[in-house]
Write an enzyme that holds these catalytic residues in place. Sequence first.
Site, PDB file in Angstrom:
ATOM      1  N   LYS A 162      13.546 -39.019 -18.121  1.00 42.23           N
ATOM      2  CA  LYS A 162      13.418 -37.589 -19.210  1.00 42.23           C
ATOM      3  C   LYS A 162      13.726 -36.481 -18.307  1.00 42.23           C
ATOM      4  O   LYS A 162      13.368 -36.076 -17.681  1.00 42.23           O
ATOM      5  CB  LYS A 162      11.817 -37.238 -19.101  1.00 42.23           C
ATOM      6  CG  LYS A 162      12.099 -36.489 -20.352  1.00 42.23           C
ATOM      7  CD  LYS A 162      10.469 -36.430 -21.172  1.00 42.23           C
ATOM      8  CE  LYS A 162      11.079 -35.788 -22.988  1.00 42.23           C
ATOM      9  NZ  LYS A 162      12.260 -34.829 -22.757  1.00 42.23           N
ATOM     10  N   HIS A 178       1.165  -1.002   0.079  1.00 43.11           N
ATOM     11  CA  HIS A 178      -0.315   0.385   0.374  1.00 43.11           C
ATOM     12  C   HIS A 178       0.653   1.450  -0.039  1.00 43.11           C
ATOM     13  O   HIS A 178       2.016   1.304   0.574  1.00 43.11           O
ATOM     14  CB  HIS A 178      -1.257   0.573   1.106  1.00 43.11           C
ATOM     15  CG  HIS A 178      -2.248  -1.365   0.933  1.00 43.11           C
ATOM     16  ND1 HIS A 178      -3.649  -0.794   0.783  1.00 43.11           N
ATOM     17  CD2 HIS A 178      -1.825  -2.967   1.697  1.00 43.11           C
ATOM     18  CE1 HIS A 178      -3.527  -1.790   0.848  1.00 43.11           C
ATOM     19  NE2 HIS A 178      -3.317  -3.400   1.715  1.00 43.11           N
ATOM     20  N   SER A 183      -9.827  -3.363  -8.557  1.00 43.03           N
ATOM     21  CA  SER A 183      -8.903  -3.480  -6.727  1.00 43.03           C
ATOM     22  C   SER A 183      -8.583  -5.367  -7.127  1.00 43.03           C
ATOM     23  O   SER A 183      -7.777  -4.820  -5.463  1.00 43.03           O
ATOM     24  CB  SER A 183     -10.129  -2.755  -6.333  1.00 43.03           C
ATOM     25  OG  SER A 183     -11.013  -3.998  -5.730  1.00 43.03           O
ATOM     26  N   ASP A 218      15.320 -32.599 -18.458  1.00 46.96           N
ATOM     27  CA  ASP A 218      14.613 -31.220 -19.052  1.00 46.96           C
ATOM     28  C   ASP A 218      16.027 -30.696 -19.214  1.00 46.96           C
ATOM     29  O   ASP A 218      16.117 -29.912 -19.055  1.00 46.96           O
ATOM     30  CB  ASP A 218      13.902 -30.168 -17.653  1.00 46.96           C
ATOM     31  CG  ASP A 218      13.538 -29.649 -18.642  1.00 46.96           C
ATOM     32  OD1 ASP A 218      13.023 -29.809 -19.847  1.00 46.96           O
ATOM     33  OD2 ASP A 218      12.314 -28.649 -18.192  1.00 46.96           O
ATOM     34  N   ASP A 237      34.071  11.807 -15.617  1.00 45.34           N
ATOM     35  CA  ASP A 237      32.805  11.782 -15.301  1.00 45.34           C
ATOM     36  C   ASP A 237      33.060  10.209 -15.561  1.00 45.34           C
ATOM     37  O   ASP A 237      33.203   9.540 -16.388  1.00 45.34           O
ATOM     38  CB  ASP A 237      31.212  11.858 -16.258  1.00 45.34           C
ATOM     39  CG  ASP A 237      31.616  13.530 -16.511  1.00 45.34           C
ATOM     40  OD1 ASP A 237      31.549  14.210 -17.675  1.00 45.34           O
ATOM     41  OD2 ASP A 237      31.592  14.078 -15.202  1.00 45.34           O
ATOM     42  N   ASP A 294     -15.621   7.304  -2.776  1.00 43.82           N
ATOM     43  CA  ASP A 294     -14.054   6.709  -1.428  1.00 43.82           C
ATOM     44  C   ASP A 294     -13.469   7.443  -1.798  1.00 43.82           C
ATOM     45  O   ASP A 294     -12.325   7.477  -2.668  1.00 43.82           O
ATOM     46  CB  ASP A 294     -14.249   5.502  -0.843  1.00 43.82           C
ATOM     47  CG  ASP A 294     -12.741   6.209   0.194  1.00 43.82           C
ATOM     48  OD1 ASP A 294     -12.853   6.758   0.325  1.00 43.82           O
ATOM     49  OD2 ASP A 294     -12.388   4.921   0.917  1.00 43.82           O
ATOM     50  N   ARG A 327      -3.264  -9.454  -3.610  1.00 42.59           N
ATOM     51  CA  ARG A 327      -4.609  -9.431  -2.796  1.00 42.59           C
ATOM     52  C   ARG A 327      -4.403 -10.222  -2.280  1.00 42.59           C
ATOM     53  O   ARG A 327      -4.162 -11.763  -2.424  1.00 42.59           O
ATOM     54  CB  ARG A 327      -6.275  -9.160  -2.983  1.00 42.59           C
ATOM     55  CG  ARG A 327      -6.085  -7.800  -3.812  1.00 42.59           C
ATOM     56  CD  ARG A 327      -6.271  -6.633  -3.058  1.00 42.59           C
ATOM     57  NE  ARG A 327      -6.670  -6.604  -1.947  1.00 42.59           N
ATOM     58  CZ  ARG A 327      -7.258  -4.833  -2.410  1.00 42.59           C
ATOM     59  NH1 ARG A 327      -8.140  -4.454  -3.161  1.00 42.59           N
ATOM     60  NH2 ARG A 327      -7.951  -4.424  -0.622  1.00 42.59           N
ATOM     61  N   GLN A 365      -8.812   8.649  -0.059  1.00 46.03           N
ATOM     62  CA  GLN A 365      -7.298   8.009   0.017  1.00 46.03           C
ATOM     63  C   GLN A 365      -6.304   9.276  -0.551  1.00 46.03           C
ATOM     64  O   GLN A 365      -5.639   9.326  -0.557  1.00 46.03           O
ATOM     65  CB  GLN A 365      -7.459   6.747  -0.774  1.00 46.03           C
ATOM     66  CG  GLN A 365      -8.593   5.830  -0.255  1.00 46.03           C
ATOM     67  CD  GLN A 365      -8.360   4.730  -0.645  1.00 46.03           C
ATOM     68  OE1 GLN A 365      -7.579   4.454  -1.591  1.00 46.03           O
ATOM     69  NE2 GLN A 365      -9.515   3.555   0.294  1.00 46.03           N
ATOM     70  N   GLU A 421      10.682 -34.323 -15.412  1.00 49.09           N
ATOM     71  CA  GLU A 421      10.000 -33.894 -16.983  1.00 49.09           C
ATOM     72  C   GLU A 421       9.123 -34.995 -17.060  1.00 49.09           C
ATOM     73  O   GLU A 421       8.102 -34.776 -17.677  1.00 49.09           O
ATOM     74  CB  GLU A 421      10.788 -33.808 -17.826  1.00 49.09           C
ATOM     75  CG  GLU A 421       9.316 -32.794 -18.898  1.00 49.09           C
ATOM     76  CD  GLU A 421      11.173 -32.485 -19.943  1.00 49.09           C
ATOM     77  OE1 GLU A 421      10.808 -31.754 -20.658  1.00 49.09           O
ATOM     78  OE2 GLU A 421      11.878 -32.886 -20.307  1.00 49.09           O
TER      79      GLU A 421
END
Length: 821
Positions: free
Chosen positions: A529, A123, A179, A531, A352, A234, A251, A237, A675
């Site tokens: 097998k 938040h 939201s 991967d 620089d 609202d 969420r 906020q 796999e």
Amino acid sequence: MAEGARQLVEVDGRRLRLTNLDKVMYPETGMTKGEVISYYAEIAPVMVPLVAGRPVTRKRWVHGVGTADAPETAFFEKNLAEHAPEWVRRGIQHHSDGDKAYPIAGDRATLVWLAQQAALELHVPQWRFDARGEPAGPDRMVFDLDPGEGMGLAECAEVARHVRALLEGMGLEAIPVTSGSKGIHLYAALDGSQTSDQVSAVAHELARALEADHPELIVSSMRKTLRTGRVLIDWSQNNGKKTTIAPYSLRGRSRPTVAAPRTWHELEAPDLRQLEASDVLARVAESGDPMGTFTEHSHAGPLSAYLSMRTSGATPEPMPASAWGQVSGGPPSGSGPRFVIQEHHARRLHYDLRLERDGVMKSWAVPKGVPETSGTNHLAVQTEDHPMEYATFEGTIPRGEYGAGSMTIWDTGVYAAEKWRDDEIIIDLDGQAGGPLGGPARLALIRTDGQGEKSSWLLHRMKDQAPGAARAAAAASADGGAGDLDARPPATGAPRPAGRVGPISQRPMLATAASLGMLTGEEWALEWKWDGIRVLARVEAGGMRLLSRNGVDITARYPDLASLPSVVRGDAVVDGEIVALDTDGRPDFGRLQRRMNLTKPREIERVAASVPVRLLLFDVLEVDGRPVTDEPYRQRRARLAGLMRMKRGVPVEVPAPATGTPEEALAESRRLGLEGIVAKRPDSPYRPGARSSDWLKHKLTLTQEVVIGGYRRGAGTRTGRIRSLLVGIPGDRGLEYAGRVGSGLGELALERLLAALRPLEQAESPFVEVPAADMSDAVWVRPELVGEIELSDWTSTGVARHPRWRGLRPDKAPAEVERET
């Protein structure tokens, strides 16, 4: 990974420890903590500009969210714990009970760290900290549309359109965000010239005006008794002390929903719903960021000072389109964080020093340049952050412009940050061979006065130089931020030149896809097998040669396998798979991708240190110059076991076979995170280059090799880049369209793909037929590159459902691709 296990990783040059990655955070979907971390890492490029510079209040679920019937308890956290990594930026807020330090999520690494803390919800307020560390004026206005009893998203969307019309009359553009809970948020960008109280007052008046116009639909009062059958606007906020769930934040609900930016067109849909994490990642990969223009118009990014000092067209210096730089923070070149020292003939000659960090070039003006010895210290004055493009800039800045004068590159290369704090930085520079730095240089920057721009520092050349340290750390950064830092053995010598070893004329035998039912009622020799990528290896007179499945010599790409001859008795041609293992010892194709496409010796050396490989052998074709392909599999397997003498530290092994019935072996494969299985008839010969039913493979996940036939142009944050790949599978009529793939394409993968596809562009589509919706902005290419996707299923029209990109397959040719069934 068992709960409590720990993994040290590096994310864009930041080291942090992850724990309990298998802990289930969302029981209803099975989403784990590792997947939460992965979500925040992948969404960072579009989320960081929306939260950077703002204090983050976290809502944490340390035991997961629980279920809808039995939710777990969460708690808000404001103050940043003392054990937080030192590289996490802090912002101080003054409260009635004392000052509190909040984290500022200005980079991907900080988002990952917050996710590691089980901070599912982030938040933030509508303002950012200014250069003095104080709250600036809000740079956005927000409205939270909260449906009362009997109301839903459709009614919120209707109210959102009313708010949008009112804001447009004020010259403000509104962007909707579902939201992730019940309602919709609306954001409008501001210039920061007003106070939070002033913005709150305006928002309150707008809400009351809309309530007066639509009293049957809208309420602006916070009293809960008035909300039934209406949507609350609202406006509160916008208060400087309040926060809103950040766009793109997860969420803490029973499912992993997201505060997801949307388009206005989407709000018209009758089936409008809240989106989950997988939906959002796929949408951003496919369609870009709906808040992209919002971000680009913001003037609060790290490059805002740079842009304010320069006029586009009046100076040859690079002018980025956004004030946010490359917000993912990952090194775009794939070779590690870069540095450049530029000789600047302005009013007075100075140098620089610029260091790639957090998507920009952190910069210092050094009047006397880098000290040649440890006996002197030179003054360095911090200047504004510069865009990444400045790392290669040379030219003359016209008279009358800021920094007027000529600028040339004095030295450049990669660097490693041994320490990076607000007041002390220690770096190992690895410049150009024979360059003016005089070899690797270990420097310290120590702040002596002031903060931020114009602060004063001492630049010190340290006595204990560390040759090669920057190269080693560059390898860690090039790995993309997901490698295990606890075990990084260097490449084991160099392989004997392949030209001195005889050629390999055969090609590997291939397995046929099969259902589990096809494996019953018959005796099979069972193997796991793996991967990885198939290879044939010839060992001859102490040397070796590696050949990929499509006949490409890849010996030089894997110097860590140079010790293969030391564990093979005599000369032989063997068959196996090259894999890269994760921290649990399981093959990880994503890690292997970082090795597969490298060809430059220096890049190979660097990445080999962070992504070591192993060679897993399971068959033999020749022994001492004599072919054994006609011998039955069981006999060849015994020969292979007799050929090998395993040694500690040599990354070669003959894995033990799978045991039990095919059903039992498949269940064990699932438990081990592999796999699938391969079933081989014990009496079958080896058929080089053939796909035979004597070998049957059964995968736990559905993967498919595809041929790239085009791509769609990016939009928003991906403008000028790839939006999604258009892929196909060779069929009887030609290249049959198999769909578009946007999910799973990381930033580095996108850059490599674009570089590989541009030379292949052509005017005509290579596909037999493509849906009109996918043709409108397509760029067609010659169908020469093979990749691999993961998918949930096939549609009735033969298009991949929910495809996810796994990576390029340079070991395979288009003619070898066939549809998996």
